[in-house]
Design an enzyme around this catalytic site. Sequence first.
Site, short mmCIF file in Angstrom:
data_model
loop_
_atom_site.label_atom_id
_atom_site.label_comp_id
_atom_site.label_asym_id
_atom_site.label_seq_id
_atom_site.Cartn_x
_atom_site.Cartn_y
_atom_site.Cartn_z
N ASP A 171 -25.93 -24.49 2.61
CA ASP A 171 -26.81 -23.75 1.70
C ASP A 171 -26.77 -24.28 0.26
OD1 ASP A 171 -24.26 -22.08 2.46
OD2 ASP A 171 -24.74 -21.34 0.47
N GLU B 194 -7.95 -21.50 1.31
CA GLU B 194 -9.12 -21.18 0.48
C GLU B 194 -9.43 -19.69 0.48
OE1 GLU B 194 -12.51 -23.51 1.63
OE2 GLU B 194 -13.91 -21.97 0.95
N HIS C 59 -18.01 -26.54 -4.04
CA HIS C 59 -18.53 -25.91 -2.82
C HIS C 59 -19.70 -26.75 -2.30
CE1 HIS C 59 -20.46 -21.99 -1.07
NE2 HIS C 59 -19.58 -22.47 -0.24
N ASP D 226 -9.96 -21.81 5.45
CA ASP D 226 -10.72 -20.86 4.63
C ASP D 226 -10.50 -19.44 5.16
OD1 ASP D 226 -12.54 -19.51 3.07
OD2 ASP D 226 -14.29 -20.70 3.65
N ASN E 25 -27.84 -18.08 -1.16
CA ASN E 25 -27.94 -17.76 0.26
C ASN E 25 -28.18 -16.26 0.49
OD1 ASN E 25 -27.82 -18.17 3.00
ND2 ASN E 25 -25.65 -18.81 3.05
N ARG F 153 -13.49 -24.20 -7.12
CA ARG F 153 -14.55 -24.53 -6.16
C ARG F 153 -15.96 -24.26 -6.67
NH1 ARG F 153 -15.04 -25.81 -1.70
NH2 ARG F 153 -15.64 -23.88 -0.66
N HIS G 139 -11.84 -16.79 3.59
CA HIS G 139 -13.10 -16.10 3.28
C HIS G 139 -12.89 -14.71 2.68
CE1 HIS G 139 -17.56 -16.12 3.93
NE2 HIS G 139 -17.29 -17.40 3.74
N TRP H 272 -16.83 -9.84 3.71
CA TRP H 272 -17.29 -10.84 4.67
C TRP H 272 -16.72 -12.20 4.30
CZ3 TRP H 272 -20.55 -15.23 4.17
CH2 TRP H 272 -20.70 -15.93 5.40
N GLU I 165 -15.90 -20.44 -4.91
CA GLU I 165 -17.24 -20.80 -4.43
C GLU I 165 -18.30 -19.78 -4.87
OE1 GLU I 165 -16.45 -21.02 -0.13
OE2 GLU I 165 -17.60 -19.19 0.15
N HIS J 18 -16.00 -29.67 8.31
CA HIS J 18 -15.58 -28.45 9.01
C HIS J 18 -15.34 -28.73 10.50
CE1 HIS J 18 -18.01 -25.70 6.05
NE2 HIS J 18 -17.17 -26.50 5.43
N TYR K 185 -17.86 -15.62 11.34
CA TYR K 185 -17.80 -16.78 10.48
C TYR K 185 -16.35 -17.13 10.15
CZ TYR K 185 -18.00 -20.07 6.79
OH TYR K 185 -17.79 -21.22 6.07
N GLU L 6 -16.51 -30.57 -0.79
CA GLU L 6 -16.85 -30.04 0.54
C GLU L 6 -18.18 -30.66 1.00
OE1 GLU L 6 -17.71 -25.83 0.74
OE2 GLU L 6 -17.38 -25.77 2.90
N ARG M 299 -11.38 -29.14 7.40
CA ARG M 299 -11.12 -27.70 7.36
C ARG M 299 -11.11 -27.19 8.79
NH1 ARG M 299 -15.35 -23.09 5.42
NH2 ARG M 299 -15.81 -23.20 7.63
C1 CS2 Z 1 -17.99 -21.15 3.07
C2 CS2 Z 1 -19.48 -21.04 2.94
O1 CS2 Z 1 -18.28 -23.44 2.64
C3 CS2 Z 1 -17.50 -22.51 2.60
O2 CS2 Z 1 -16.35 -22.61 2.24
O3 CS2 Z 1 -17.20 -20.16 2.57
O4 CS2 Z 1 -19.99 -21.45 4.15
C4 CS2 Z 1 -20.07 -19.70 2.55
O5 CS2 Z 1 -19.73 -18.71 3.45
C5 CS2 Z 1 -21.54 -19.80 2.43
O6 CS2 Z 1 -21.84 -20.87 1.60
C6 CS2 Z 1 -22.15 -18.54 1.90
O7 CS2 Z 1 -23.37 -18.79 1.34
MG MG Z 2 -15.39 -20.92 1.69
#
Ligand code: CS2
Ligand code: MG
Length: 403
Positions: free
Chosen positions: A317, A237, A313, A211, A37, A284, A213, A403, A263, A122, A159, A340, A147
């Site tokens: 994407d 997560e 994961h 999550d 991604n 993951r 992140h 991020w 991930e 999600h 996000y 997921e 989630r």
């Molecule tokens: C996320 C993703 O799926 C998840 O848990 O953390 O959406 C992630 O941010 C993206 O796949 C980034 O490419």
């Molecule tokens: Mg994630």
Amino acid sequence: MKITDVKVIVCSPGRNFVTVKILTDEGIYGIGDGTVNGRELSVVSYLQDHVAPLLIGRDPSRIEDIWQYLYRGAYWRRGPITMAAISAIDMALWDIKGKVANMPLYQLLGGASREKVMVYSHAQGMTIEEAVDAVGKKRDEGYVAIRAQVGIPGLPAIYGTGKGSDQGKGGMVDALPNEEVWSTSKYMGHIPKLFASLRDTYGDDLHLLHDTHHRLTPIEAARLGKDLEPFRLFWLEDPVPAELQEGYRLIRQHTTTPIALGEIFNTIWDAKLLIEEQLIDYIRTTSVHAGGVTGLRRIFDFASIYHVRTACHGPMDVSPVAMGANVHIDLWVPNFGIQEFSGYTPLMHEVFPHAWKQDGGYLHPGEAPGHGVDIDETLAAKYPYERAYLPVNRLEDGTIWHW
Ligand code: CS2
Ligand code: MG
């Protein structure tokens, strides 16, 4: 059988995907996903300029040898771009092997260990009320694991904090990266309120996930995990960036909230200490980023002896091709945890016709030989690559953050 061509197909039917097609002199071909991604074209160059010339004339049945050749033989090992390229090739070679054997991939791996693959979806909202409603909608669709993410008072939606579209071009990517704002102190106190409300509304049966992140420090993650204990999360997560694997010891010393990680990992070396010391509960890694079927199988087998379960994961994407490979692995892998699944648009389903099927909160890989996912090249060609980035994150004072 010999490899005659390695095609790299880039398309953007709503977001960018990098797909490999390996052709052979016997007419059988295999498909693989190599999407990273926001860095898609790096993988394209790696595959076209450096990998494809090495494969022409090789026997596609020698999957392990080709994997080792691309991994060890490159000298410059590991990293997301290299490993996504290896993943794409590996997935396509397993696809060919399955087609030659006339068997679905999960049969080649050792057969089904379960009837169906539990997935999580999600749900998010700007307010706790909205997020609770969103979880209810997913529950009504049949999901048994969800989630939940919520907007943080005093912060714009980013996000994972209430932003609606976190998966397509609408929300997550742009011509240039969106700059988003983060405050750990505003976040920390709010999340337990969301889960208190979810448990009040839906009781204890639903599996709830969250999550973070990679946005906390170990001691902050320890505190959040502790605060969330009464709500019995399925997992927390990515609480902390995991370059410092031993940093997770601190989290483990303080909380029984299960931890999921990996991930962005691409080899076993990213997770070796985390797994050996049982610092995580779910790994993951996913087929497109961790070395394809060959890489993932090795990581999951290693994890199994330390009671770590799998959780590939699977956001948008991760293309429907890699999702197919994942679901075959999920059906076989003895230490399966969850998969997921954030779903795809109707157009994406058309571009990548697939044998895998969804039934409520479960997937099944289907019985087609190989991984059972193809690409409609004519349709894909109508949606050329569009430059897109993931966002970046800053603290309220402007400091760049995770991020
Ligand atoms: C996320 C993703 O799926 C998840 O848990 O953390 O959406 C992630 O941010 C993206 O796949 C980034 O490419
Ligand atoms: Mg994630």
